[in-house]
Design a protein around this motif. Sequence first.
Motif, PDB file in Angstrom:
ATOM      1  N   GLU A  57       1.234  -2.902 -10.412  1.00 32.03           N
ATOM      2  CA  GLU A  57       1.927  -2.551  -9.183  1.00 32.03           C
ATOM      3  C   GLU A  57       2.277  -1.062  -9.160  1.00 32.03           C
ATOM      4  O   GLU A  57       2.208  -0.416  -8.111  1.00 32.03           O
ATOM      5  CB  GLU A  57       3.197  -3.398  -9.011  1.00 32.03           C
ATOM      6  N   GLN A  58       2.646  -0.509 -10.313  1.00 25.29           N
ATOM      7  CA  GLN A  58       2.973   0.914 -10.404  1.00 25.29           C
ATOM      8  C   GLN A  58       1.743   1.763 -10.081  1.00 25.29           C
ATOM      9  O   GLN A  58       1.828   2.729  -9.320  1.00 25.29           O
ATOM     10  CB  GLN A  58       3.494   1.258 -11.810  1.00 25.29           C
ATOM     11  N   ARG A  59       0.579   1.400 -10.651  1.00 21.81           N
ATOM     12  CA  ARG A  59      -0.656   2.136 -10.369  1.00 21.81           C
ATOM     13  C   ARG A  59      -1.022   2.034  -8.893  1.00 21.81           C
ATOM     14  O   ARG A  59      -1.450   3.014  -8.279  1.00 21.81           O
ATOM     15  CB  ARG A  59      -1.805   1.629 -11.245  1.00 21.81           C
ATOM     16  N   LYS A  60      -0.838   0.872  -8.306  1.00 19.62           N
ATOM     17  CA  LYS A  60      -1.122   0.675  -6.880  1.00 19.62           C
ATOM     18  C   LYS A  60      -0.219   1.560  -6.030  1.00 19.62           C
ATOM     19  O   LYS A  60      -0.672   2.227  -5.094  1.00 19.62           O
ATOM     20  CB  LYS A  60      -0.915  -0.799  -6.525  1.00 19.62           C
ATOM     21  N   TRP A  61       1.053   1.610  -6.371  1.00 22.88           N
ATOM     22  CA  TRP A  61       2.001   2.425  -5.622  1.00 22.88           C
ATOM     23  C   TRP A  61       1.638   3.905  -5.730  1.00 22.88           C
ATOM     24  O   TRP A  61       1.675   4.643  -4.740  1.00 22.88           O
ATOM     25  CB  TRP A  61       3.412   2.177  -6.159  1.00 22.88           C
ATOM     26  N   GLU A  62       1.271   4.334  -6.950  1.00 22.08           N
ATOM     27  CA  GLU A  62       0.892   5.731  -7.154  1.00 22.08           C
ATOM     28  C   GLU A  62      -0.364   6.086  -6.360  1.00 22.08           C
ATOM     29  O   GLU A  62      -0.446   7.183  -5.786  1.00 22.08           O
ATOM     30  CB  GLU A  62       0.685   6.013  -8.642  1.00 22.08           C
ATOM     31  N   ARG A  63      -1.347   5.205  -6.300  1.00 29.34           N
ATOM     32  CA  ARG A  63      -2.559   5.451  -5.500  1.00 29.34           C
ATOM     33  C   ARG A  63      -2.206   5.594  -4.028  1.00 29.34           C
ATOM     34  O   ARG A  63      -2.723   6.482  -3.332  1.00 29.34           O
ATOM     35  CB  ARG A  63      -3.564   4.316  -5.684  1.00 29.34           C
ATOM     36  N   GLU A  64      -1.329   4.733  -3.546  1.00 30.14           N
ATOM     37  CA  GLU A  64      -0.932   4.785  -2.146  1.00 30.14           C
ATOM     38  C   GLU A  64      -0.194   6.087  -1.821  1.00 30.14           C
ATOM     39  O   GLU A  64      -0.378   6.680  -0.753  1.00 30.14           O
ATOM     40  CB  GLU A  64      -0.066   3.593  -1.785  1.00 30.14           C
ATOM     41  N   GLN A  65       0.602   6.554  -2.780  1.00 31.19           N
ATOM     42  CA  GLN A  65       1.351   7.801  -2.566  1.00 31.19           C
ATOM     43  C   GLN A  65       0.424   9.010  -2.544  1.00 31.19           C
ATOM     44  O   GLN A  65       0.642   9.930  -1.765  1.00 31.19           O
ATOM     45  CB  GLN A  65       2.418   7.971  -3.656  1.00 31.19           C
TER      46      GLN A  65
END
Length: 68
Positions: A57-65
């Motif tokens: 989830e952290q990696r997904k959030w970082e990609r979205e940012q």
Amino acid sequence: MTEEVQQNLAEVDSAPAPTVTATPETEVQTSETPEVVSKTFTQEELDAAIGKRLAREQRKWEREQTQR
């Protein structure tokens, strides 16, 4: 009724009743019904699974940012 028919009916009526015995029902596994299995997890396994999920989830959030 004829005498012969009456005699046959009397023989049928006086015949001993068949004995019915109960047999235990066996469980039938079919491919349509999945087997329900209870699984227990250790605390370490739970921590690892949660850690993997949080990292994903952290990696997904970082990609979205970075896309914004």
